[in-house]
Design a protein around this motif. Structure first.
Motif, mmCIF file in Angstrom:
data_model
loop_
_atom_site.group_PDB
_atom_site.id
_atom_site.type_symbol
_atom_site.label_atom_id
_atom_site.label_comp_id
_atom_site.label_asym_id
_atom_site.label_seq_id
_atom_site.Cartn_x
_atom_site.Cartn_y
_atom_site.Cartn_z
ATOM 1 N N ALA A 92 -5.273 2.471 1.271
ATOM 2 C CA ALA A 92 -5.160 2.489 2.557
ATOM 3 C C ALA A 92 -6.722 2.363 3.279
ATOM 4 O O ALA A 92 -7.111 1.443 3.623
ATOM 5 C CB ALA A 92 -4.428 3.393 3.183
ATOM 6 N N VAL A 126 -0.646 7.266 4.520
ATOM 7 C CA VAL A 126 -1.347 6.105 4.750
ATOM 8 C C VAL A 126 -1.674 6.177 6.241
ATOM 9 O O VAL A 126 -2.958 5.965 6.511
ATOM 10 C CB VAL A 126 -0.421 5.132 4.385
ATOM 11 C CG1 VAL A 126 -1.079 3.832 4.913
ATOM 12 C CG2 VAL A 126 -0.277 4.966 2.994
ATOM 13 N N VAL A 135 -0.169 -0.109 10.999
ATOM 14 C CA VAL A 135 0.104 0.275 9.809
ATOM 15 C C VAL A 135 1.872 -0.159 10.037
ATOM 16 O O VAL A 135 2.322 0.183 10.820
ATOM 17 C CB VAL A 135 0.200 1.660 9.431
ATOM 18 C CG1 VAL A 135 1.012 1.843 8.175
ATOM 19 C CG2 VAL A 135 -1.177 2.068 9.052
ATOM 20 N N VAL A 169 3.202 -0.569 4.228
ATOM 21 C CA VAL A 169 3.468 0.420 3.527
ATOM 22 C C VAL A 169 4.564 -0.088 2.700
ATOM 23 O O VAL A 169 5.641 -0.095 3.429
ATOM 24 C CB VAL A 169 3.673 1.894 4.160
ATOM 25 C CG1 VAL A 169 4.466 2.906 3.040
ATOM 26 C CG2 VAL A 169 2.452 2.519 4.772
ATOM 27 N N ILE A 223 -2.117 -3.046 7.443
ATOM 28 C CA ILE A 223 -1.507 -3.211 5.991
ATOM 29 C C ILE A 223 -0.064 -2.798 6.335
ATOM 30 O O ILE A 223 0.523 -2.493 7.391
ATOM 31 C CB ILE A 223 -2.135 -1.812 5.425
ATOM 32 C CG1 ILE A 223 -1.995 -0.573 5.982
ATOM 33 C CG2 ILE A 223 -3.511 -2.246 4.837
ATOM 34 C CD1 ILE A 223 -2.723 0.504 5.148
ATOM 35 N N ILE A 241 0.986 -1.254 -0.093
ATOM 36 C CA ILE A 241 -0.040 -0.132 -0.053
ATOM 37 C C ILE A 241 0.870 1.319 0.124
ATOM 38 O O ILE A 241 1.842 1.395 0.920
ATOM 39 C CB ILE A 241 -0.973 0.098 0.916
ATOM 40 C CG1 ILE A 241 -1.691 -1.250 1.451
ATOM 41 C CG2 ILE A 241 -1.680 1.226 1.311
ATOM 42 C CD1 ILE A 241 -2.667 -1.352 0.142
#
Length: 375
Positions: A249, A283, A293, A262, A260, A243
């Motif tokens: 996102a 994000v 994240v 990055v 997720i 992502i």
């Protein structure tokens, strides 16, 4: 700290890299080190950290730092984990079993690649807490293969499934193409039906066998709606890796992802894509508290990890440095790389006056421009 049979002790990731470069076959080294096309994004991932300055705090009464972090009910001694990378037996005879032992010794998360060269069961059996392992998968045309893998991982005690979502087709990796890179010898992706992997073992001059295999077996028609099928195959948490934008996102959160990452695939997919550190705050602002994240891309030292954590990442993953450690010293080398980076992180946290990871926030860093021609 890892001490080789001769030579100085290995104190940093760059020390391990220097040693590993002399121990790995040149085409395998290019496979590990290379990125897509002109490798601009590969370089940008590391260069982005040069535009971060730390903001030390004084008289904070901090004498030690706790680097521990919990995710999905599992406690890790360090927020620096191992990103999924394939075919570790190209580097060490024990392959991913040695990597897992090293990660476990350092108290770190290890994300096992779909194309691991040891079985996911053998990898799990090598560590006392298999929930500290996650399984990474790509979306194959053969959904039965995916289903089998995630269910095997669940039975083996893995802690999550990570779906890499940024490979509808493989990036053009010119080093591999020039080398005609092929998975040879007795190394194979042993968790996958050999018929599915056949193209990865056929050499063709000027072509990457890995790219040819990807084109033959990956499903580029995947959409957000397809995630429901994968969620139905396992009760494990589902993490999406790859992502880079606020839009994606938010869609990941809307479609039930549990976390997720990055990531721009270590600069190995779209050359010219945004560096991951440049994308991180976009994000994290987009998802807020909806999900954790994670972050990867260019992390080479503990202060890199501190920057990403301060900008909102819950954990950071690193791909190439653990492979350098594996080449230089097997399981001990993997543990050495992770312990070195974690020690650097703890040292920086003390000097920044931040006793815990929860105490890290954006006030711990100062950013120069993270956009523009050099991003």
């Amino acid at each position: 700290m890892t001490q080789l049979r001769s030579g100085p002790p290995l104190l940093t990731a760059s020390d391990y890299r220097h040693n590993a470069a002399h121990l790995v076959e040149p085409d395998v080294w290019d496979f590990i080190e290379g990125g897509a096309e002109d490798e601009r994004t590969l370089a940008a991932n590391e260069r982005a950290f040069d535009r971060v300055r730390l903001r030390p705090r004084v008289l904070a009464g901090v004498s030690d730092a706790d680097t521990g972090v919990s995710l999905f009910g599992t406690r890790h001694a360090t927020p620096i984990g191992i990103a999924p990378t394939a075919y570790h037996r190209l580097i060490d005879p024990e392959g991913e079993v040695a990597t897992a032992r090293g990660a476990s010794a350092a108290g770190a998360l290890f994300v096992v690649a779909m194309f691991a060269s040891r079985t996911i069961e053998d990898i799990a059996a090598a560590v006392p807490q298999p929930q500290g392992l996650w399984l990474q998968v790509y979306w194959l045309q053969r959904r039965d293969v995916m289903r089998s893998l995630v269910r095997r991982a669940e039975r083996a005690g893995y802690g999550a499934v990570m779906l890499t979502v940024d490979v509808p087709r493989m990036g053009r990796r010119w080093r591999d193409m020039r080398n005609g890179f092929t998975i040879g010898g007795d190394v194979a992706a042993v968790n996958i039906d050999p018929a599915v992997m056949a193209a990865a073992h056929v050499r063709d001059e000027g072509e990457s066998a890995i790219a040819r295999h990807t084109a033959d077996t990956f499903d580029p028609t995947l959409t957000w709606a397809d995630l429901a099928w994968l969620r139905a195959q396992t009760g494990l948490p589902l993490v999406l890796k790859g992502i880079l934008t606020a839009e994606d996102a938010a869609l990941a959160a809307d479609h039930g992802a549990d976390a997720i990452v990055v990531s721009n695939h270590g600069g190995r997919q779209l050359d010219g894509a945004v560096a991951t550190l440049d994308a991180l705050t976009e994000v994290t602002d987009a998802v807020g508290d909806r999900m954790p994240v994670l972050f990867d891309g260019g992390v080479r030292r503990g202060t890199d990890a501190l920057a990403a954590l301060a900008l909102g990442a819950r954990m950071v993953l690193t791909g190439r440095p653990p492979l350098w450690g594996l080449a230089a010293g097997g399981a001990d080398g993997v543990a050495g790389v992770l312990r070195a980076a974690t020690g650097e992180l703890a040292h920086a946290m003390v000097l920044a006056g931040r006793p815990t990871l929860a105490a890290l926030d954006r006030s711990a860093v100062r950013l120069s421009s993270l956009t523009g021609a050099d991003a």
